[in-house]
Design a protein around this motif. Structure first.
Motif, short mmCIF file in Angstrom:
data_model
loop_
_atom_site.label_atom_id
_atom_site.label_comp_id
_atom_site.label_asym_id
_atom_site.label_seq_id
_atom_site.Cartn_x
_atom_site.Cartn_y
_atom_site.Cartn_z
N ALA A 1 -2.94 -2.61 5.68
CA ALA A 1 -2.10 -3.35 4.72
C ALA A 1 -0.62 -3.23 5.03
CB ALA A 1 -2.37 -2.85 3.31
N ALA A 2 -0.22 -2.25 5.84
CA ALA A 2 1.20 -1.96 6.05
C ALA A 2 1.96 -3.13 6.66
CB ALA A 2 1.35 -0.71 6.92
N LEU A 3 1.42 -3.73 7.73
CA LEU A 3 2.15 -4.81 8.42
C LEU A 3 2.22 -6.10 7.60
CD1 LEU A 3 3.64 -4.80 11.13
CD2 LEU A 3 2.13 -2.85 10.84
N PRO A 4 1.12 -6.55 6.97
CA PRO A 4 1.25 -7.74 6.11
C PRO A 4 2.27 -7.55 4.99
CG PRO A 4 -1.05 -7.31 6.59
CD PRO A 4 -0.28 -6.14 7.12
N LEU A 5 2.33 -6.35 4.42
CA LEU A 5 3.31 -6.08 3.37
C LEU A 5 4.73 -6.06 3.95
CD1 LEU A 5 1.43 -3.34 1.31
CD2 LEU A 5 1.90 -5.70 0.61
N ALA A 6 4.88 -5.52 5.16
CA ALA A 6 6.18 -5.52 5.81
C ALA A 6 6.65 -6.96 6.09
CB ALA A 6 6.12 -4.73 7.12
N LYS A 7 5.72 -7.83 6.46
CA LYS A 7 6.05 -9.24 6.71
C LYS A 7 6.55 -9.91 5.43
CE LYS A 7 3.93 -13.43 8.68
NZ LYS A 7 3.70 -14.27 7.50
N LEU A 8 5.93 -9.60 4.31
CA LEU A 8 6.39 -10.14 3.02
C LEU A 8 7.80 -9.65 2.69
CD1 LEU A 8 3.15 -9.80 0.85
CD2 LEU A 8 4.05 -11.86 1.94
N ARG A 9 8.09 -8.41 3.02
CA ARG A 9 9.43 -7.87 2.79
C ARG A 9 10.46 -8.58 3.65
NH1 ARG A 9 8.47 -1.93 4.34
NH2 ARG A 9 10.74 -1.83 4.23
N HIS A 10 10.11 -8.81 4.91
CA HIS A 10 11.04 -9.49 5.81
C HIS A 10 11.32 -10.91 5.33
CE1 HIS A 10 12.99 -10.92 9.45
NE2 HIS A 10 12.13 -11.94 9.47
N GLU A 11 10.30 -11.57 4.83
CA GLU A 11 10.45 -12.95 4.34
C GLU A 11 11.04 -13.00 2.94
OE1 GLU A 11 6.45 -14.26 4.69
OE2 GLU A 11 6.57 -14.61 6.86
N GLU A 12 11.36 -11.80 2.39
CA GLU A 12 11.95 -11.65 1.06
C GLU A 12 11.07 -12.27 -0.03
OE1 GLU A 12 16.02 -12.87 0.98
OE2 GLU A 12 16.63 -11.40 2.49
N LYS A 13 9.76 -12.17 0.16
CA LYS A 13 8.82 -12.63 -0.86
C LYS A 13 8.55 -11.48 -1.81
CE LYS A 13 6.62 -16.10 2.10
NZ LYS A 13 5.36 -16.56 2.75
N VAL A 14 9.61 -11.09 -2.52
CA VAL A 14 9.57 -9.88 -3.33
C VAL A 14 8.60 -10.00 -4.51
CG1 VAL A 14 11.83 -9.03 -2.66
CG2 VAL A 14 11.65 -10.68 -4.51
N LYS A 15 8.47 -11.21 -5.05
CA LYS A 15 7.58 -11.38 -6.21
C LYS A 15 6.12 -11.16 -5.81
CE LYS A 15 10.57 -14.46 -8.88
NZ LYS A 15 10.72 -15.79 -9.51
N ARG A 16 5.71 -11.78 -4.68
CA ARG A 16 4.34 -11.59 -4.24
C ARG A 16 4.09 -10.12 -3.86
NH1 ARG A 16 1.08 -14.37 0.87
NH2 ARG A 16 -0.74 -13.02 0.66
N PHE A 17 5.07 -9.53 -3.20
CA PHE A 17 4.96 -8.12 -2.83
C PHE A 17 4.77 -7.27 -4.08
CE2 PHE A 17 6.87 -3.97 -2.13
CZ PHE A 17 6.38 -3.59 -0.88
N SER A 18 5.54 -7.55 -5.11
CA SER A 18 5.46 -6.78 -6.35
C SER A 18 4.12 -6.97 -7.05
CB SER A 18 6.60 -7.17 -7.29
OG SER A 18 7.85 -6.92 -6.70
N ILE A 19 3.62 -8.20 -7.05
CA ILE A 19 2.33 -8.48 -7.70
C ILE A 19 1.22 -7.68 -7.03
CG2 ILE A 19 0.57 -10.25 -8.02
CD1 ILE A 19 2.87 -12.25 -8.48
N ILE A 20 1.26 -7.60 -5.69
CA ILE A 20 0.24 -6.85 -4.95
C ILE A 20 0.26 -5.37 -5.35
CG2 ILE A 20 -0.47 -6.04 -2.67
CD1 ILE A 20 0.52 -8.73 -1.56
N LEU A 21 1.46 -4.80 -5.39
CA LEU A 21 1.54 -3.37 -5.73
C LEU A 21 1.19 -3.11 -7.19
CD1 LEU A 21 4.61 -1.92 -3.81
CD2 LEU A 21 2.26 -2.24 -3.06
N LEU A 22 1.58 -4.01 -8.07
CA LEU A 22 1.26 -3.83 -9.48
C LEU A 22 -0.24 -3.98 -9.73
CD1 LEU A 22 4.23 -5.75 -11.15
CD2 LEU A 22 3.89 -3.26 -10.99
N THR A 23 -0.88 -4.88 -9.00
CA THR A 23 -2.34 -5.00 -9.10
C THR A 23 -3.01 -3.72 -8.61
OG1 THR A 23 -2.21 -7.39 -8.73
CG2 THR A 23 -4.34 -6.35 -8.38
#
Length: 509
Positions: A131-153
């Motif tokens: 999961a580390a690299l897909p999450l890192a890709k979301l961070r790079h693309e500044e998709k912070v909302k989707r990143f946050s939803i994943i962690l909150l889930t």
């Protein structure tokens, strides 16, 4: 100031998810310590220390490598594909080998007949690594909302599984691993959804350079995570259950580990804030590195976040007893609560290590910020020097100190290790990538915060909302006021930065 506002905004968004995701382990402390005896909690602490170490090896520094290489590449998808391919290869090999050898590993680690614990541990680190690299890709693309939803889930699944399995079924230590295994599975699925690599074919021309860069990051990360977790691995090995702790309390090795780990949860608040900050600031640092204003901006970020960690130190250290002794009301007794304290009273002998660990993580936060120079300049070999020195300090103090001083040796090892690493990374960094940190001002502020903490220790713990609580609060506010006035009437930013004879930026007071 717009850059700092943007960074602060991302930190808040990331922080709301990252901190909550990590805080779940902290807030399960009253649950676990009121359900499991110290020895069983010690098992949990030791095995999850191994999880942290193994995860660094499996991710192989590819998160930082991804952020660094994607800045200079006109093929961002290729960079992501190669990083994911490498992590998948290592994690798969580990999962196969670890799964096959789990019964043997359980015996070697002192958990004979509990191979299922090791098997679940292998599954957790395998899923988290992927999961580390897909999450890192979301961070790079500044998709912070989707990143946050994943962690909150992930948080929601973890909480629900723990409540059902431990609260309503049976308080078994194995169920902690089952809950985390379920949560890690859900997180991986969400991270990969519409975020899969377009190819898993290795491009060795690119991958070779990435592996070379990542290797030093991984080794440095391994040494760094050892500084953070080695104590909970070594305490069960180095403490003799026949010894009296401080001449008063006879503890087994796992009981001592459990007591230390439970009180460690209070100190980890600063570490969690640093982790959330790192998630936002690491991509930011790489993107801003080419800007002519980057050294001054980096200095501002360091200054204000260092103040934030010092504020956290003073509050948490001054009220460590009150936090640990905080009582929860109205939660069903069937779930292990009822009228219970944040940490069960049987664990309170470890409270004095909390301030030591808090200051250790103030230094840790400073090191993480100052270490950006060797990542930007691709001189990651220095990471080995700094973290390797820290790891050596950690190993030596724990090895020789634990048999005599127990977990006090572990706490002081953590503090000394991070303090030494800070000094090293600062002085070497000023030679290769000078940043005008306001070091003298931060050191003065640090002395003021320590003085405030000292006065609060003279008052002692407060009971409820007694006079002691109000006096300690007043001292904290007084310290904050002094620092605020210093920043307002003696500002260190907005002035010309002194330049040394060699042309390098100096340090304002």
């Amino acid at each position: 100031m717009s850059i700092l506002k943007k960074l602060a905004g991302h930190t808040i968004i990331y922080g709301s998810s990252v901190i909550l995701a990590r805080l779940i382990n902290v807030f399960f402390t009253p649950f676990y310590t009121n359900v499991f005896p110290e020895g069983e909690y010690g098992i949990y602490a030791q095995l999850y220390a191994y999880v942290a170490v193994i995860n660094v090896i499996l991710t192989f520094g590819m998160e930082t490598t991804f952020f660094r290489f994607i800045q200079d590449s006109d093929k961002p998808k290729t960079v992501f594909n190669q990083a994911f391919f490498w992590v998948l290869s290592i994690a798969s090999a580990f999962a196969l080998l670890g799964g096959f050898l789990s019964p043997i590993l359980a015996g070697v680690m002192g958990y004979e007949g509990q191979g299922q614990l090791i098997l679940m541990l292998v599954g957790i680190v395998f899923l988290d690594a992927l999961a580390a690299l897909p999450l890192a890709k979301l961070r790079h693309e500044e998709k912070v909302k989707r990143f946050s939803i994943i962690l909150l889930t992930n948080v929601g699944v973890t909480v629900a599984a723990n409540i059902v399995l431990i609260g309503f079924l049976e308080p078994k230590i194995e169920y902690i691993f089952v809950a985390n295994l379920l949560a890690s599975t859900v997180r991986l699925g969400m991270a990969l959804w519409k975020n899969l690599p377009s190819s898993l074919k290795p491009d060795w021309l690119i991958l070779k350079d990435m592996i070379h860069y990542a290797f030093y990051i991984m080794i440095a990360g391994l040494a760094g995570i050892m500084n953070e977790t080695l104590d909970r691995i070594m305490i069960p090995e180095r403490w003799s259950g026949e010894s009296l702790f401080l001449g008063e309390q006879k503890l087994t090795a796992l009981e001592m580990n459990g007591i230390y780990a439970a009180n460690y949860k209070v100190a980890v608040f600063i570490l969690l804030a640093t982790q959330a900050f790192r998630y936002a600031v690491e991509p930011f640092f790489f993107k801003e590195a080419k800007s002519k204003d980057s050294p001054e901006n980096f200095a501002k970020i360091f200054h204000y976040f260092s103040l934030t960690t010092l504020v956290g130190f003073l509050i948490l250290a001054s009220f460590s007893y009150e936090i640990v002794a905080f009582e929860f009301f109205g939660i069903p007794e069937a779930m292990g609560f009822g009228k219970k304290t944040f940490v069960n009273a049987s664990y309170w002998s470890g409270i004095p290590v909390i301030p030591i660990l808090l200051m250790a993580y103030v230094f840790s936060a400073a090191y993480i910020q100052m270490s950006i120079w060797f990542k930007i300049t691709k001189q990651t070999r220095f990471a080995l020097l700094f973290t390797g020195t820290g790891a050596l300090i950690t190993i030596l103090i724990n090895y020789f100190g634990i048999p005599i001083y127990g977990f006090y040796a572990s706490a002081w090892a953590t503090l000394i290790c991070y303090a030494v690493m800070c000094v090293m990374v600062y002085f070497v960094g000023q030679k290769y990538y000078p940043i005008p940190y306001r070091v003298r001002r931060i050191l003065i502020y640090g002395g003021i915060f320590l003085l405030g903490y000292y006065f609060n220790t003279m008052i002692g713990p407060a009971e409820g909302f007694a006079d002691a609580f109000l006096i300690k609060s007043f001292i904290c506010l007084l310290v904050f006021g002094v620092v605020f006035l210093g920043e307002k009437y003696l500002p260190v930013f907005g002035k010309a930065v002194p330049v040394a004879k060699d042309g390098k930026a100096g340090n304002n007071p």
